[in-house]
Design an enzyme around this catalytic site. Structure first.
Site, PDB file in Angstrom:
ATOM      1  N   GLU A 252      14.140  43.462  12.221  1.00  0.00           N
ATOM      2  CA  GLU A 252      14.346  44.446  11.896  1.00  0.00           C
ATOM      3  C   GLU A 252      15.823  44.482  11.333  1.00  0.00           C
ATOM      4  OE1 GLU A 252      12.153  46.518  15.378  1.00  0.00           O
ATOM      5  OE2 GLU A 252      11.960  44.504  16.042  1.00  0.00           O
ATOM      6  N   ARG A 472      14.250  32.626  24.950  1.00  0.00           N
ATOM      7  CA  ARG A 472      16.328  33.230  24.174  1.00  0.00           C
ATOM      8  C   ARG A 472      16.934  32.666  24.731  1.00  0.00           C
ATOM      9  NH1 ARG A 472      15.155  38.161  26.451  1.00  0.00           N
ATOM     10  NH2 ARG A 472      16.281  37.500  28.179  1.00  0.00           N
ATOM     11  N   LYS A 482      21.002  44.429  22.290  1.00  0.00           N
ATOM     12  CA  LYS A 482      21.200  45.438  21.084  1.00  0.00           C
ATOM     13  C   LYS A 482      22.024  46.632  21.547  1.00  0.00           C
ATOM     14  CE  LYS A 482      18.837  45.201  17.605  1.00  0.00           C
ATOM     15  NZ  LYS A 482      17.571  44.524  16.537  1.00  0.00           N
TER      16      LYS A 482
END
Length: 782
Positions: A252, A472, A482
């Site tokens: 994204e 992850r 983030k």
């Protein structure tokens, strides 16, 4: 455009390729640039297609090689895609070379290599002699693996001839297929498109992670009937996509990539490459409020830096029209409805497992409302489109999720064309499907959304890719969230998104990490399904860059905090030229020359006015060694000056210190970086900010470097002996040189440095110095 179309026709491109090229401005610009560069107006179809293929695969880093590649193609030195791939791969891995060695390049590109049908026949025959079990396993053998192995023996053989010969010889050995062979073929492991029909039986394999990185037979979906493709869908994919394996990296564009994204990039690209497939770069740009062109451009640059060239670069927003049509289909089927509840009202009903009062609105009315949404009739948040699934489902993602909402925000890629935008969960799966993705790989937090992913594809009767989740990446002594990175940047705790202390790819690059070291790190840690709680120690990443720079970085010396040393027993004009290796482990790099003069600089970190039994540096009466020039006796030490006496080479000092001649020293700035957090896992702290390491950045403003480095360019890398590997920062300009320490020479090395930090004098920890070159024990703090 007609002129461009005519030019492309004259080089033999087919109409479909011409049509797609004209649509893509960058693709058209690249091929026209190539044709203009070499002055080609018309050529053979084979040459034209190779020029086109080359132009589409050139990254910015390789643009200066466009003329070289075009010349090889036009002159008939590169005659097929295999040779072109070999040439491109060589150039990608040798971007540091100013001049390309013709002999090496020709070898990589297979120039002059002609593989005859007879060679193919003989090589295949020799290869099959090694397959002793072929008559036993018969037609259940892995044809793709056989082809791959033969291809490795004849890398530049024409693929069609090679596979034909392999088929013919195997059939000659085994004879025609029998009924038993046909039955056995039905039970063997099928190709990726067909494997999906077996997903319901192989759920357990998804949990076997250690050896599954490039074994697609173990990348399987959970036990869901909705994952299975019909024969018709499999045929659709086969007809539209020639690649057996197609992956994608789908960021994204709402932030900067970090080391966790590098792991995903590495996995997706390497997985596809392993099976001769390709990988898309797709921007999942569904939220115009948080996305911008800056992030898009930076992500593209990050991929170029890491050395990956996408098969295509696409945007989910390019499919907004199709997504709108698919939403209409769901409404017509009674599988979607328009909901006027507020966000708070909807959340309350969903948590109470109750349906929306608008759930049973008739399709015709929903279609009219949805059309008005598209036309901008309603305000933001006044109404949204929801999938009609099950408000009582135990999986929250299936409780009638929103799939379209209103936003009067211009889109960075689509401009003001749309005022309704699809949500990620609706967009992602459909884009995977229409792009022919075979393996949709993502991190484990998306596992709960897998049911929703396949629900949309089933209801719309679309092709269904594999979905496989992996753990992850978590790295010690830092944060990758983030949200937390955003807090660090916007509260000025770090110096922007490219601060060398954070593990964004921009930060790693600025610190001096190479693409090779990052990719090696990703290969080492591999991919698993062990959960998102595992933490990889920072030392693993540091080990990768040390090994990489050990054979790449030139050696030189620098002084962090200088103090003058005078050699008393030599003349005032004394000057001795010493020859030293540029890279000791790479003798081909040659030697360089340095001067030993009467006055030299030592580092204050190695100097004390009073001796101590545990201290092996410079102190009155000590015998020390200076790198490359032998032993010295320390005659006296004051706060600002050291006096030395040069000794004969028969004296053996216990360690050697770095130094610089006063005549060859030039000012620079050295930034010494350490872990951003003192805590191994900052995420475990109640307030992770309290775990910040106050000495994570120390600036040595009075440092000195050798004058040989005056021609250095940003991103040049060196080893300052005894201090570590350093990278020239982008801020270096107007004669000012700023060196960022990438990593120390040994794990957990800490070098004491006196420097200015926020205008104050601070002192870093003392150094446990290297064997032979420095004291073996850590000096006690003063």
């Amino acid at each position: 455009m007609e002129e461009a179309q005519t030019r492309l026709q004259k080089i033999g491109l087919d109409e479909t390729t011409i049509k797609n090229t004209i649509k893509g401005k960058n693709a058209l610009k690249s091929i026209l640039q190539t044709l203009d560069l070499i002055g080609v107006q018309e050529c053979d179809k084979k040459i034209g297609n190779l020029l086109y293929e080359m132009s589409q695969n050139l990254t910015e880093a390789l643009d200066n090689r466009r003329a070289l590649l075009a010349k090889y193609i036009v002159e008939g030195k590169i005659t097929n895609k295999l040779q072109l791939e070999g040439a491109l791969e060589y150039l990608r891995t040798h971007t540091h070379l100013e001049q390309i060695p013709a002999e090496d390049f020709d070898k990589a590109a297979g120039v002059g290599i002609v593989v005859t049908p007879e060679q193919i026949k003989n090589t295949v025959a020799e290869f099959l002699k090694t397959k002793q079990d072929l008559k036993t396993i018969r037609y259940t053998y892995n044809f793709s693996e056989y082809t791959k192995q033969v291809r490795s023996l004849l890398p530049f053989a024409e693929g069609k001839l090679l596979t034909q010969e392999l088929n013919q010889q195997i059939e000659a050995i085994l004879g025609p297929k029998t009924e038993e062979d046909l039955k056995a073929a039905k039970t063997q492991v099928k190709k990726p498109q067909q494997q999906q029909q077996q997903q319901q039986q192989v759920q357990q394999q998804a949990e076997e992670e250690d050896d599954c990185k490039f074994d697609i037979s173990k990348l399987v979906a959970r036990d869901l009937a909705t994952t299975v493709n019909s024969e018709q869908l499999l045929n659709w994919r086969k007809q539209n996509f020639p690649y057996e394996v197609l992956t994608r990296f789908p960021p994204e564009p709402n932030g900067y990539l970090h080391i966790g994204h590098a792991k995903s990039i590495n996995f997706n690209f390497r997985l596809a490459q392993h099976y001769k497939g390709v990988t898309y770069l797709r921007f999942d740009d569904t939220n115009p409020e948080k996305e911008c062109q800056e992030f898009i451009d930076n992500i593209k640059e990050n991929l170029r830096f890491l050395g990956y060239t996408p098969f295509k670069t696409t945007h989910a927003s390019d499919n907004f029209g199709k997504l709108y049509d698919y939403a209409v289909q769901l409404i017509q089927k009674g599988k979607a409805y328009c909901c006027f509840l507020t966000k708070e009202e909807s959340s309350k009903l969903r948590s109470d497992l109750k349906p929306s009062p608008y759930r049973d609105t008739q399709p015709a009315e929903n279609l009219e409302i949805f059309r008005k949404m598209k036309m901008g009739y309603y305000k933001e948040n006044e109404v949204c489109l929801r999938a009609k699934i099950d408000p009582t489902h135990p999986n929250p993602t299936l409780r009638d999720p929103a799939i379209f909402r209103i936003r009067f925000t211009p889109h960075p890629h689509q401009g003001e064309k749309w005022c309704i935008y699809p949500l990620y969960d609706f967009t992602h799966c459909i884009c995977d499907s229409i792009e022919g993705i075979t393996h949709s790989c993502c991190t484990l937090e998306f596992e709960v959304r897998r049911d929703l992913y396949y629900w949309f594809l089933k209801e719309l009767d679309l092709y269904r890719p594999f979905v496989w989740e992996f753990s992850r990446l978590n790295v010690s002594n830092t944060v990758l969230s983030k949200r937390k990175l955003h807090h660090l940047v916007f509260n000025n705790i770090v110096d922007g998104w490219d601060d060398p202390r954070i593990l964004t790819l921009n930060g790693l690059r600025r610190r001096g990490y190479t693409a090779d070291s990052i990719n090696k790190f990703c290969d080492l840690i591999s991919v698993t399904r062990k959960g998102n709680e595992n933490i990889i120690g920072m030392h693993v990443l540091e080990s990768c860059i040390r090994k990489d720079l050990d054979i790449k970085a030139p050696r030189t010396m620098a002084i962090l905090e200088p103090i003058v040393a005078i050699i008393d027993n030599v003349a005032e004009d004394f000057s001795e030229e010493l020859e030293v290796a540029i890279i000791p482990r790479n003798p081909q790099k040659g030697n360089r020359k340095i001067l030993l003069t009467k006055q030299i600089y030592l580092d204050k970190n190695d100097v004390r006015t009073e001796d101590h039994p545990d201290f092996w540096g410079v102190a009155p009466g000590k015998i020390i060694g200076l790198k490359q020039c032998g032993p010295f006796k320390v005659l006296s030490v004051t706060a600002n000056e050291v006096h030395l006496e040069r000794l004969g080479k028969d004296v053996k000092p216990k360690g050697f210190l770095h130094w610089l001649s006063v005549k060859e020293a030039t000012p620079c700035v050295a930034r010494l970086y350490d872990y951003l957090f003192e805590a191994y896992d900052p995420n475990e702290l109640d307030d992770y900010i309290k775990g910040i390491n106050p000495n994570s950045k120390i600036v040595c403003s009075n440092a000195l470097m050798h004058k040989d480095l005056l021609n250095s360019k940003p991103e040049d890398k060196v080893q300052f002996e005894r201090l570590g590997y350093f990278n020239l920062d982008f801020d270096s300009k107007d004669g000012k040189f700023i060196w960022n320490r990438t990593v120390t020479l040994q794990e957990k090395d800490k070098i004491k440095a006196i420097a200015q930090v926020d205008g104050k004098q601070v002192q870093k920890k003392d150094v446990p110095q290297q064997k032979k070159d420095a004291p073996k024990k850590e000096a006690k703090k003063e």
